[in-house]
Design a protein around this motif. Structure first.
Motif, short mmCIF file in Angstrom:
data_model
loop_
_atom_site.label_atom_id
_atom_site.label_comp_id
_atom_site.label_asym_id
_atom_site.label_seq_id
_atom_site.Cartn_x
_atom_site.Cartn_y
_atom_site.Cartn_z
N ALA A 92 -7.47 -0.99 7.48
CA ALA A 92 -8.22 0.25 7.23
C ALA A 92 -7.67 0.99 6.02
CB ALA A 92 -8.16 1.14 8.47
N LEU A 93 -6.35 1.05 5.89
CA LEU A 93 -5.74 1.71 4.73
C LEU A 93 -6.03 0.93 3.45
CD1 LEU A 93 -2.38 2.64 6.45
CD2 LEU A 93 -3.98 4.30 5.45
N ALA A 94 -6.00 -0.41 3.55
CA ALA A 94 -6.30 -1.24 2.38
C ALA A 94 -7.73 -1.02 1.91
CB ALA A 94 -6.07 -2.71 2.72
N ASP A 95 -8.65 -0.84 2.85
CA ASP A 95 -10.05 -0.58 2.48
C ASP A 95 -10.20 0.77 1.78
OD1 ASP A 95 -10.83 -2.98 3.56
OD2 ASP A 95 -11.51 -2.14 5.46
N GLY A 154 -1.90 -1.55 -3.91
CA GLY A 154 -2.97 -0.58 -3.73
C GLY A 154 -2.42 0.82 -3.51
N ILE A 155 -3.17 1.80 -3.96
CA ILE A 155 -2.81 3.20 -3.79
C ILE A 155 -3.91 3.87 -2.98
CG2 ILE A 155 -2.26 5.37 -4.93
CD1 ILE A 155 -1.50 3.73 -7.42
N ARG A 210 -8.16 1.25 -11.49
CA ARG A 210 -8.22 2.55 -10.80
C ARG A 210 -6.83 2.95 -10.31
NH1 ARG A 210 -12.80 2.38 -6.39
NH2 ARG A 210 -12.27 4.63 -6.31
N ALA A 211 -6.05 1.99 -9.85
CA ALA A 211 -4.69 2.30 -9.43
C ALA A 211 -3.85 2.71 -10.63
CB ALA A 211 -4.06 1.09 -8.73
N LEU A 233 0.86 -1.18 0.00
CA LEU A 233 0.00 0.00 0.00
C LEU A 233 0.89 1.23 0.00
CD1 LEU A 233 -2.66 -0.86 2.75
CD2 LEU A 233 -2.98 -0.98 0.27
N VAL A 234 0.60 2.18 -0.87
CA VAL A 234 1.35 3.44 -0.87
C VAL A 234 0.37 4.60 -0.95
CG1 VAL A 234 3.36 2.38 -1.96
CG2 VAL A 234 1.68 3.58 -3.37
N GLU A 235 0.76 5.71 -0.38
CA GLU A 235 -0.02 6.93 -0.54
C GLU A 235 0.17 7.45 -1.97
OE1 GLU A 235 -2.06 8.49 1.55
OE2 GLU A 235 -1.74 7.10 3.23
#
Length: 285
Positions: free
Chosen positions: A259-262, A209-210, A269-270, A174-176
């Motif tokens: 929570a971040l993954a959700d 995921g982004i 979309r990424a 996961l990255v911002e």
């Protein structure tokens, strides 16, 4: 041991302090009596037992000898070293050079089967191109005044990426969204990195995921961290490297990862966010 921002390190220090106090109590010695027998100032006992001052290995051995608990000394020294290992300042971890620092985490990566990682600063090392890694490590080497072994360190990190292709492992990254636009190495380096990110994100073992930049998001960005299986969390902070093994804290990081993954987007979309970042970077050339 320096004060840590994590309660794991403090809890480990206090657990050791409690054990030493228990040994003194079972020996029916007052703090004043123990200090006198050991040749210490009486305040040293109080500071150690309240976790305000970590004992040295010699302190522990002397404590146990005076209290007639020599058989417990080595186990307590091992606990001391474990607590010290939870928090490592970058200057300690990198004093042998960046190559050695990169090699130090190889055993952890080798034994991990399920990787979960979140980044709000830079792309995770396993996803970096060689040029991106070189730019990151060169900046670290110059900022901290380290010996120049950047090329050797880059080689170690590139070799470590082979783990992405080994069977029996899964990776959730996961990255911002802001990480995609963080200038590392200049526009050309970033453009190649974004192209690489799109490719590696499609690997069968990889979930990528982004977390989009949104004004109404609920889960806020946090520090970069890796969850290795469900056994250990590695956290990269400005001042050092934190290792967390306490189950309750591991569960906290797993919860925030979920929570971040959700909140993240995946797949097409990424890819749209990567393409948007690519256009923004290309415009800077």
């Amino acid at each position: 041991m320096p004060n840590s921002p994590s309660s794991s390190a403090q809890a480990a220090r206090q657990a050791l302090a409690d054990q030493l106090k228990e040994i003194r109590t079972e020996a029916r010695l007052t703090a004043k009596e123990l200090a006198a027998a050991a040749g210490w100032d009486r305040t040293k006992i109080s500071h150690i037992e309240h976790g305000r001052r970590p004992p040295s290995a010699l302190d522990i051995r002397t404590w146990c000898q005076v209290c007639g608990a020599e058989d417990q000394a080595e186990d307590l020294v091992a606990s001391l070293h474990a607590a010290e290992g939870m928090w490592v300042e970058w200057r300690r971890m990198e004093r042998g050079g960046l190559k050695q620092a990169q090699e130090s985490v190889l055993p952890l990566f080798e034994r991990t089967r399920v990787f979960r990682t979140y980044s709000s600063w830079l792309l995770p090392g396993l996803l970096q191109t060689e040029d991106y890694t070189r730019a990151v490590l060169r900046a670290v080497q110059q900022r901290r005044g380290l010996v120049d072994d950047v090329e050797a360190a880059v080689a170690v990190r590139m070799e470590r990426q082979q783990i992405l292709r080994r069977p029996g492992r899964t990776f959730a990254f996961l990255v911002e969204e802001s990480v995609l636009r963080t200038g590392v190495g200049g526009p050309d380096v970033m453009l190649r990195q974004l192209d690489h990110l799109a490719r590696v994100g499609s690997m069968p073992s990889v979930s990528f995921g982004i977390v989009p930049m949104r004004s109404d998001r609920v889960t806020r960005p946090v520090e970069d961290f890796w969850i290795h299986d469900a056994e250990e969390v590695s956290v990269e902070l400005v001042s050092g490297y934190l290792t967390i093994t306490h189950p309750r804290e591991i569960a906290m990081y797993a919860q925030i990862f979920t929570a971040l993954a959700d909140a993240a987007v995946y797949g097409l979309r990424a890819r749209r966010l990567i393409d948007a970042a690519r256009r923004a970077v290309a415009a800077q050339r």
